[in-house]
Design a protein around this motif. Structure first.
Motif, PDB file in Angstrom:
ATOM      1  N   TRP A 125      -3.206   2.787  10.621  1.00  0.00           N
ATOM      2  CA  TRP A 125      -4.058   2.727   9.438  1.00  0.00           C
ATOM      3  C   TRP A 125      -4.245   1.273   9.024  1.00  0.00           C
ATOM      4  CZ3 TRP A 125      -2.010   0.205   5.337  1.00  0.00           C
ATOM      5  CH2 TRP A 125      -0.631   0.258   5.128  1.00  0.00           C
ATOM      6  N   ALA A 126      -5.376   1.007   8.412  1.00  0.00           N
ATOM      7  CA  ALA A 126      -5.664  -0.304   7.836  1.00  0.00           C
ATOM      8  C   ALA A 126      -6.298  -0.080   6.477  1.00  0.00           C
ATOM      9  CB  ALA A 126      -6.601  -1.103   8.730  1.00  0.00           C
ATOM     10  N   ALA A 127      -5.789  -0.781   5.454  1.00  0.00           N
ATOM     11  CA  ALA A 127      -6.380  -0.763   4.118  1.00  0.00           C
ATOM     12  C   ALA A 127      -7.351  -1.933   4.043  1.00  0.00           C
ATOM     13  CB  ALA A 127      -5.297  -0.885   3.060  1.00  0.00           C
ATOM     14  N   ILE A 128      -8.619  -1.614   3.795  1.00  0.00           N
ATOM     15  CA  ILE A 128      -9.663  -2.638   3.849  1.00  0.00           C
ATOM     16  C   ILE A 128     -10.409  -2.696   2.526  1.00  0.00           C
ATOM     17  CG2 ILE A 128     -11.777  -3.366   5.011  1.00  0.00           C
ATOM     18  CD1 ILE A 128     -10.648  -2.016   7.547  1.00  0.00           C
ATOM     19  N   ARG A 137      -6.893   5.510  12.759  1.00  0.00           N
ATOM     20  CA  ARG A 137      -7.297   5.628  14.154  1.00  0.00           C
ATOM     21  C   ARG A 137      -6.116   6.097  14.975  1.00  0.00           C
ATOM     22  NH1 ARG A 137     -11.040   4.914  11.430  1.00  0.00           N
ATOM     23  NH2 ARG A 137     -12.904   3.664  11.806  1.00  0.00           N
ATOM     24  N   GLY A 138      -6.341   7.129  15.759  1.00  0.00           N
ATOM     25  CA  GLY A 138      -5.303   7.708  16.611  1.00  0.00           C
ATOM     26  C   GLY A 138      -5.934   8.815  17.422  1.00  0.00           C
ATOM     27  N   PRO A 139      -5.298   9.997  17.471  1.00  0.00           N
ATOM     28  CA  PRO A 139      -5.905  11.120  18.181  1.00  0.00           C
ATOM     29  C   PRO A 139      -7.249  11.539  17.570  1.00  0.00           C
ATOM     30  CG  PRO A 139      -3.561  11.512  17.852  1.00  0.00           C
ATOM     31  CD  PRO A 139      -3.919  10.283  17.066  1.00  0.00           C
ATOM     32  N   MET A 199       0.851  -1.154   0.000  1.00  0.00           N
ATOM     33  CA  MET A 199       0.000   0.000   0.000  1.00  0.00           C
ATOM     34  C   MET A 199       0.911   1.235   0.000  1.00  0.00           C
ATOM     35  SD  MET A 199      -2.952  -2.110   0.510  1.00  0.00           S
ATOM     36  CE  MET A 199      -3.065  -1.595  -1.076  1.00  0.00           C
ATOM     37  N   ASN A 200       0.445   2.287  -0.585  1.00  0.00           N
ATOM     38  CA  ASN A 200       1.313   3.441  -0.842  1.00  0.00           C
ATOM     39  C   ASN A 200       0.995   4.678  -0.014  1.00  0.00           C
ATOM     40  OD1 ASN A 200       2.938   2.179  -2.865  1.00  0.00           O
ATOM     41  ND2 ASN A 200       1.147   2.250  -4.192  1.00  0.00           N
ATOM     42  N   ILE A 201       0.275   4.541   1.076  1.00  0.00           N
ATOM     43  CA  ILE A 201      -0.021   5.675   1.940  1.00  0.00           C
ATOM     44  C   ILE A 201       1.307   6.231   2.475  1.00  0.00           C
ATOM     45  CG2 ILE A 201      -0.363   4.189   3.952  1.00  0.00           C
ATOM     46  CD1 ILE A 201      -2.540   6.174   4.895  1.00  0.00           C
ATOM     47  N   PRO A 202       1.457   7.561   2.554  1.00  0.00           N
ATOM     48  CA  PRO A 202       2.719   8.110   3.073  1.00  0.00           C
ATOM     49  C   PRO A 202       2.966   7.690   4.525  1.00  0.00           C
ATOM     50  CG  PRO A 202       1.298   9.851   2.179  1.00  0.00           C
ATOM     51  CD  PRO A 202       0.509   8.588   2.165  1.00  0.00           C
ATOM     52  N   GLU A 203       4.233   7.697   4.919  1.00  0.00           N
ATOM     53  CA  GLU A 203       4.587   7.370   6.306  1.00  0.00           C
ATOM     54  C   GLU A 203       4.304   8.537   7.239  1.00  0.00           C
ATOM     55  OE1 GLU A 203       8.581   5.960   6.618  1.00  0.00           O
ATOM     56  OE2 GLU A 203       8.256   4.367   5.163  1.00  0.00           O
ATOM     57  N   SER A 204       4.352   9.769   6.698  1.00  0.00           N
ATOM     58  CA  SER A 204       4.054  10.945   7.519  1.00  0.00           C
ATOM     59  C   SER A 204       3.511  12.057   6.631  1.00  0.00           C
ATOM     60  CB  SER A 204       5.301  11.423   8.266  1.00  0.00           C
ATOM     61  OG  SER A 204       6.261  11.920   7.359  1.00  0.00           O
ATOM     62  N   ILE A 205       2.737  12.932   7.251  1.00  0.00           N
ATOM     63  CA  ILE A 205       2.236  14.140   6.586  1.00  0.00           C
ATOM     64  C   ILE A 205       2.304  15.286   7.587  1.00  0.00           C
ATOM     65  CG2 ILE A 205       0.689  12.907   5.008  1.00  0.00           C
ATOM     66  CD1 ILE A 205      -1.638  13.783   6.857  1.00  0.00           C
ATOM     67  N   VAL A 206       2.278  16.494   7.073  1.00  0.00           N
ATOM     68  CA  VAL A 206       2.187  17.685   7.905  1.00  0.00           C
ATOM     69  C   VAL A 206       0.725  18.133   7.887  1.00  0.00           C
ATOM     70  CG1 VAL A 206       2.896  20.100   8.155  1.00  0.00           C
ATOM     71  CG2 VAL A 206       4.569  18.371   7.436  1.00  0.00           C
ATOM     72  N   ALA A 207       0.154  18.359   9.057  1.00  0.00           N
ATOM     73  CA  ALA A 207      -1.229  18.822   9.138  1.00  0.00           C
ATOM     74  C   ALA A 207      -1.395  20.064   8.269  1.00  0.00           C
ATOM     75  CB  ALA A 207      -1.609  19.115  10.584  1.00  0.00           C
ATOM     76  N   GLY A 208      -2.417  20.077   7.438  1.00  0.00           N
ATOM     77  CA  GLY A 208      -2.675  21.190   6.536  1.00  0.00           C
ATOM     78  C   GLY A 208      -2.129  20.981   5.139  1.00  0.00           C
ATOM     79  N   ASP A 209      -1.287  19.971   4.945  1.00  0.00           N
ATOM     80  CA  ASP A 209      -0.769  19.661   3.612  1.00  0.00           C
ATOM     81  C   ASP A 209      -1.714  18.701   2.902  1.00  0.00           C
ATOM     82  OD1 ASP A 209       1.445  21.192   4.133  1.00  0.00           O
ATOM     83  OD2 ASP A 209       2.880  19.542   4.067  1.00  0.00           O
ATOM     84  N   GLY A 219      -0.472  -0.300   9.054  1.00  0.00           N
ATOM     85  CA  GLY A 219       0.792   0.339   9.397  1.00  0.00           C
ATOM     86  C   GLY A 219       0.545   1.576  10.232  1.00  0.00           C
ATOM     87  N   MET A 220       1.563   2.422  10.319  1.00  0.00           N
ATOM     88  CA  MET A 220       1.482   3.649  11.117  1.00  0.00           C
ATOM     89  C   MET A 220       1.689   4.860  10.212  1.00  0.00           C
ATOM     90  SD  MET A 220       0.880   2.672  14.218  1.00  0.00           S
ATOM     91  CE  MET A 220       1.102   4.200  15.075  1.00  0.00           C
ATOM     92  N   LEU A 221       0.963   5.920  10.507  1.00  0.00           N
ATOM     93  CA  LEU A 221       1.098   7.213   9.853  1.00  0.00           C
ATOM     94  C   LEU A 221       1.348   8.242  10.949  1.00  0.00           C
ATOM     95  CD1 LEU A 221       0.628   9.245   7.418  1.00  0.00           C
ATOM     96  CD2 LEU A 221      -1.739   9.307   8.205  1.00  0.00           C
ATOM     97  N   ILE A 222       2.315   9.105  10.740  1.00  0.00           N
ATOM     98  CA  ILE A 222       2.580  10.175  11.695  1.00  0.00           C
ATOM     99  C   ILE A 222       2.084  11.486  11.110  1.00  0.00           C
ATOM    100  CG2 ILE A 222       4.366  11.481  12.915  1.00  0.00           C
ATOM    101  CD1 ILE A 222       6.010   8.880  12.937  1.00  0.00           C
TER     102      ILE A 222
END
Length: 104
Positions: free
Chosen positions: A74-77, A39-41, A1-11, A90-93
């Motif tokens: 995150w989970a890809a379903i 799922r997180g904060p 799966m190709n979801i980014p490992e991290s993003i900046v809020a607002g991007d 996996g995890m996303l920050i």
């Protein structure tokens, strides 16, 4: 799966997931819908849009800005009538938006 490992809020963020196979079963957009559950904060569900035989995902700036910084599972379903398969996780920050931080 190709979801980014991290993003900046607002991007913004976008990615494409092509068809995949697991345990001799093929998952493609002709048969399955694909969502990412975060799922997180906060809680967020991102639905993929059919693109070719895979799925395109887009995270708009307003949506990412609403996510509190932190670690998200995150989970890809993949789903089809009468079927649900968790394809990956996996995890996303989410990092804080520097433009929104106070001085000091």
């Amino acid at each position: 799966m190709n979801i980014p490992e991290s993003i900046v809020a607002g991007d913004s963020a976008s990615w494409y997931d092509g068809p995949c196979s697991q345990l001799r079963q093929r998952f493609d957009s002709a048969t399955y819908a694909l969502t990412y559950e975060l799922r997180g904060p906060a809680v967020l569900t991102l639905a993929g849009t059919v693109q070719d035989d895979g799925w395109a995902f887009a995270l708009a700036p307003a949506i990412s800005a609403s996510l509190p910084p932190g670690r998200y599972l995150w989970a890809a379903i993949a789903t089809a009538p009468g079927q649900r398969d968790a394809l990956a996780q996996g995890m996303l920050i989410v990092k804080p938006d520097p433009a929104a931080l106070a001085a000091g």
